[in-house]
Scaffold this motif. Structure first.
Motif, PDB file in Angstrom:
ATOM      1  N   TYR A 319     -26.326  -1.361  36.250  1.00  0.00           N
ATOM      2  CA  TYR A 319     -26.944  -0.338  35.186  1.00  0.00           C
ATOM      3  C   TYR A 319     -26.260   0.980  35.452  1.00  0.00           C
ATOM      4  N   GLY A 327     -30.760   1.178  28.236  1.00  0.00           N
ATOM      5  CA  GLY A 327     -30.366   1.265  29.613  1.00  0.00           C
ATOM      6  C   GLY A 327     -29.283   0.464  29.401  1.00  0.00           C
ATOM      7  N   ILE A 329     -26.083  -1.852  30.428  1.00  0.00           N
ATOM      8  CA  ILE A 329     -25.849  -2.681  31.822  1.00  0.00           C
ATOM      9  C   ILE A 329     -24.424  -3.202  31.539  1.00  0.00           C
ATOM     10  N   LEU A 346     -35.263  -4.445  37.791  1.00  0.00           N
ATOM     11  CA  LEU A 346     -34.825  -3.223  38.245  1.00  0.00           C
ATOM     12  C   LEU A 346     -35.323  -2.568  39.540  1.00  0.00           C
TER      13      LEU A 346
END
Ligand SMILES: *Cc1c(COP(=O)(O)O)cnc(C)c1O
Length: 382
Positions: A319, A327, A329, A346
């Motif tokens: 991340y 978010g 990745i 997470l």
């Protein structure tokens, strides 16, 4: 307005609406019992800090496991937990307006709720409002044990403060609140313990000043997840206040530990909603985008980590960035790019402010949703 529950008891994990706050109950139970047993072994009372979870159900379970009550930071949190039947609360903070002290007086009609002071004018204000209301308020003095935030240093002004509380008919002197917050996240064990021993020395100095003045001090309370072994074994503290131990977070996992630490029980479950490259690309380099960004996780202690949970392979995933609702990745060369709808677990950087973003804690055992608990005191800032 409370949001709808993201899942129901009995749902499989892939039915949970993301992003969602997830609690692994087996790990949570083990953390709960381990801290309760440690407090018993050390011979100190356990008063877990509820600012981590803000959840009446978790407070009830902590008390059922042996805790004497809980701590909070805000009088509004105390009101929310007392309304759910929690009977003994320490507000580890100073209340300095009539409005907040009146709230303290109201909750004291239903439970024992103690607040802290570090200034003589506030002793007078609490004493006057309590006398007018016909209640007796328990007050602790917050001692600055080296954090350099709230609290009064041991010395003549500190003793004078205790005398004023003891002398006021509408107040009882409930002891010392002596917490060193910065000590908790010092990485090295030796340095962390040395800082906590400094806190113990200051608390002992305060205790001895009270003894010399003939003022009984029933409780000395403090310590967190990073330091409780030191204060708990000190012979000075009578009560410990760890909070994060029930959940843990990426920041606490970065501390060094003398013994294996408490395990991670709290996660944010995020869903993949976009992926890089042509539809056929299955391996990196590339990226995927999840639905948990700045409004689903706290970032003050850094980015979340991707936990090794669930069916999605996570080798080569990281991340790396967040905006409000995204978010990012990053997928390394040769690593599998997650597919649309895949779920990533997470580990939040900082558990307490992350929990405060959610209305519900979805508890799971194995691959099935167990109960869904409201975050009772969510958003209680006042
Ligand atoms: C946050 C806090 C704790 C608990 O600290 P953790 O690091 O979460 O265990 C204890 N006491 C006070 C006063 C706190 O503010």
């Amino acid at each position: 307005m409370t949001q709808p529950q993201p899942a129901r008891a009995g749902d499989p994990l892939d039915q949970i609406d993301t992003p969602a706050l997830i609690l692994d109950l087996d790990v949570f139970d083990a953390n709960l019992q381990r801290m309760a047993e440690t407090a018993r072994r050390l011979g100190v009372a356990l008063r877990p800090h509820a600012k981590s979870h803000k959840c009446a159900e978790i407070a009830r379970r902590q008390i059922a496991a042996g805790a004497v009550g809980v701590c909070v930071q805000k009088v509004s949190e105390a009101e929310a937990l007392v309304a759910e039947g929690i009977g003994d609360i320490l507000i580890c903070n100073e209340l300095v307006t009539a409005r907040k002290i009146e709230a303290l007086i109201r909750v004291n009609r239903h439970a024992r709720v103690t607040a802290c002071v570090d200034d003589p004018a506030m002793v007078e204000l609490h004493a006057r409002l309590a006398a007018e209301a016909g209640v007796v308020l328990p007050l602790m003095i917050e001692v600055d044990v080296g954090h350099g935030r709230c609290g009064i240093a041991p010395g003549p002004a500190f003793v004078d403060l205790a005398r004023r509380i003891a002398a006021a008919p509408a107040l009882t002197f409930a002891g010392l609140h002596a917490y060193h917050g910065r000590a908790q996240h010092i990485r090295g064990v030796a340095e962390r313990q040395a800082t906590s021993r400094g806190a113990v020395a200051r608390a002992a100095e305060a205790r001895d000043l009270l003894a010399a003045a003939g003022i009984a001090c029933p409780v000395i309370s403090g310590a967190g997840t990073g330091s409780f072994e030191v204060e708990g074994a000190s012979g000075v503290y009578t009560e410990i206040q760890p909070g994060s131990y029930v959940f843990m977070d990426a920041d606490y996992q970065r501390n060094e530990w003398a013994e294996p630490p408490f395990r991670q029980s709290l996660f944010v479950l995020a869903g993949v909603m976009s992926r890089s490259g042509p539809g056929a690309a299955t391996v990196g380099p590339g990226h995927a985008v999840v639905d948990a960004g700045l409004k689903a996780l706290a970032f003050d202690s850094g980015l979340p980590e991707i936990a090794r949970r669930g069916a999605v392979p996570i080798d080569g995933l990281a991340y790396t960035g967040a905006s409000d609702e995204h978010g990012t990745i990053k997928v390394a060369e040769g690593a599998a790019i997650p597919r649309l709808g895949d779920l990533l677990w997470l580990t939040p950087g900082h558990c307490d402010p992350t929990v405060n973003l959610y209305d519900w804690i979805v508890t799971v055992r194995g691959d099935v949703v167990s109960e869904v608990w409201p975050v009772t005191a969510r958003g209680c800032l006042g």
